[in-house]
Design a protein around this motif. Structure first.
Motif, PDB file in Angstrom:
ATOM      1  N   ALA A 124       8.039  10.650  23.938  1.00 19.13           N
ATOM      2  CA  ALA A 124       7.377  10.301  25.202  1.00 19.13           C
ATOM      3  C   ALA A 124       5.852  10.425  25.069  1.00 19.13           C
ATOM      4  N   ILE A 125       5.387  11.518  24.479  1.00 23.38           N
ATOM      5  CA  ILE A 125       3.943  11.695  24.300  1.00 23.38           C
ATOM      6  C   ILE A 125       3.383  10.595  23.395  1.00 23.38           C
ATOM      7  N   SER A 126       4.045  10.351  22.280  1.00 25.47           N
ATOM      8  CA  SER A 126       3.592   9.303  21.354  1.00 25.47           C
ATOM      9  C   SER A 126       3.553   7.946  22.039  1.00 25.47           C
ATOM     10  N   THR A 127       4.592   7.639  22.791  1.00 22.42           N
ATOM     11  CA  THR A 127       4.666   6.349  23.467  1.00 22.42           C
ATOM     12  C   THR A 127       3.534   6.204  24.473  1.00 22.42           C
ATOM     13  N   LEU A 128       3.280   7.232  25.244  1.00 27.56           N
ATOM     14  CA  LEU A 128       2.176   7.163  26.215  1.00 27.56           C
ATOM     15  C   LEU A 128       0.849   6.904  25.507  1.00 27.56           C
ATOM     16  N   MET A 129       0.649   7.542  24.367  1.00 26.42           N
ATOM     17  CA  MET A 129      -0.587   7.297  23.619  1.00 26.42           C
ATOM     18  C   MET A 129      -0.662   5.845  23.151  1.00 26.42           C
ATOM     19  N   LEU A 131       0.641   3.321  24.559  1.00 26.36           N
ATOM     20  CA  LEU A 131       0.540   2.418  25.707  1.00 26.36           C
ATOM     21  C   LEU A 131      -0.830   2.400  26.362  1.00 26.36           C
ATOM     22  N   ILE A 132      -1.707   3.294  25.958  1.00 29.31           N
ATOM     23  CA  ILE A 132      -3.024   3.354  26.600  1.00 29.31           C
ATOM     24  C   ILE A 132      -3.854   2.136  26.221  1.00 29.31           C
ATOM     25  N   THR A 133      -4.276   1.434  27.262  1.00 25.88           N
ATOM     26  CA  THR A 133      -5.210   0.309  27.131  1.00 25.88           C
ATOM     27  C   THR A 133      -6.273   0.521  28.211  1.00 25.88           C
ATOM     28  N   SER A 134      -7.276  -0.320  28.204  1.00 26.06           N
ATOM     29  CA  SER A 134      -8.288  -0.191  29.257  1.00 26.06           C
ATOM     30  C   SER A 134      -7.654  -0.402  30.637  1.00 26.06           C
ATOM     31  N   GLU A 135      -6.633  -1.253  30.710  1.00 23.95           N
ATOM     32  CA  GLU A 135      -5.972  -1.516  31.988  1.00 23.95           C
ATOM     33  C   GLU A 135      -4.996  -0.403  32.392  1.00 23.95           C
ATOM     34  N   SER A 136      -4.353   0.237  31.439  1.00 24.99           N
ATOM     35  CA  SER A 136      -3.333   1.235  31.763  1.00 24.99           C
ATOM     36  C   SER A 136      -3.866   2.672  31.748  1.00 24.99           C
ATOM     37  N   ARG A 137      -5.087   2.841  31.301  1.00 20.09           N
ATOM     38  CA  ARG A 137      -5.631   4.192  31.130  1.00 20.09           C
ATOM     39  C   ARG A 137      -5.534   5.035  32.396  1.00 20.09           C
ATOM     40  N   GLU A 138      -5.920   4.464  33.515  1.00 22.55           N
ATOM     41  CA  GLU A 138      -5.934   5.227  34.764  1.00 22.55           C
ATOM     42  C   GLU A 138      -4.536   5.721  35.149  1.00 22.55           C
ATOM     43  N   GLU A 139      -3.536   4.896  34.918  1.00 23.96           N
ATOM     44  CA  GLU A 139      -2.164   5.293  35.244  1.00 23.96           C
ATOM     45  C   GLU A 139      -1.656   6.376  34.291  1.00 23.96           C
ATOM     46  N   ILE A 140      -2.016   6.265  33.019  1.00 20.77           N
ATOM     47  CA  ILE A 140      -1.511   7.214  32.018  1.00 20.77           C
ATOM     48  C   ILE A 140      -2.292   8.522  32.027  1.00 20.77           C
ATOM     49  N   ILE A 141      -3.586   8.432  32.216  1.00 27.61           N
ATOM     50  CA  ILE A 141      -4.401   9.657  32.233  1.00 27.61           C
ATOM     51  C   ILE A 141      -4.472  10.154  33.680  1.00 27.61           C
ATOM     52  N   SER A 142      -3.312  10.489  34.210  1.00 23.20           N
ATOM     53  CA  SER A 142      -3.214  10.977  35.589  1.00 23.20           C
ATOM     54  C   SER A 142      -3.199  12.504  35.576  1.00 23.20           C
ATOM     55  N   ALA A 143      -3.428  13.067  36.733  1.00 24.08           N
ATOM     56  CA  ALA A 143      -3.423  14.527  36.850  1.00 24.08           C
ATOM     57  C   ALA A 143      -2.061  15.107  36.449  1.00 24.08           C
TER      58      ALA A 143
END
Length: 186
Positions: A124-129, A131-143
């Motif tokens: 899960a951690i690897s996948t989230l990393m 998936l990070i793009t300029s468009e998805s960053r805000e959703e993934i780097i959430s509190a």
């Protein structure tokens, strides 16, 4: 080892079952079988096929990404582990990445950060990393995700601890991490 279409044809032979047809058989078996063991074995096989870029198009055509995304919500930890492994393998492809992001992938994947299965958490951690793009960053780097990563810094599993540390150091700004720490301390 990655394959080319010529290598696949050479290994399969003229009268053998082609890769597309084989993946289709697996996907169909996964959907119709009532056997828990068979379902686990088939999903594990599909996840293994997801590592080879030659299969990406086939997997999209056969909606295998949807099988993986759906399996993330199963009560069976093995199915969840195999599904997140398959998604982790597939998300390196730009088209697959977009598809996963547009189909609630971040929500489904981030829910696995609290799994008791360490392999699931690592994937899960690897996948989230991945998936990070300029468009998805805000959703993934959430509190919430940052909070999980901070908790994983205290994991007894060194791999989880290291991946969480990399996530926080490489993908998050120090101010974002501090904000979550302050919120949780209040």
């Amino acid at each position: 080892m990655f394959s080319t279409k010529a290598q696949l044809i050479k290994r399969t032979g003229k009268n053998g079952v082609g890769r597309y047809d084989f993946l289709k058989l697996l996907a169909t078996e996964y959907q119709i079988t009532k056997s828990k063991d068979a379902k686990e074995q088939v999903l594990a096989n599909l996840a293994n096929f997801a590592y080879d870029p030659i299969n990406y198009g086939y997997m999209r055509q056969l909606s295998i990404i949807n099988l993986f995304l759906s399996a993330l919500s199963e009560n069976n930890p093995k199915l969840v582990r195999f599904a997140i492994g398959g998604i982790c393998n597939l998300c390196l492809d730009a088209i697959n990445k977009i598809y996963i992001l547009r189909n609630q992938g971040v929500k489904l994947i981030s829910s696995l950060l609290s799994s008791q299965d360490e392999d699931t958490v690592l994937s899960a951690i690897s996948t989230l990393m991945f998936l990070i793009t300029s468009e998805s960053r805000e959703e993934i780097i959430s509190a919430d995700i940052i909070k999980h990563m901070l908790e994983h810094l205290h994991s007894s599993n060194i791999c989880i601890k290291n991946l969480a540390s990399i996530f926080l150091a490489d993908y998050c700004q120090a101010s974002e991490v501090e904000k979550v720490k302050e919120r949780d301390n209040n």
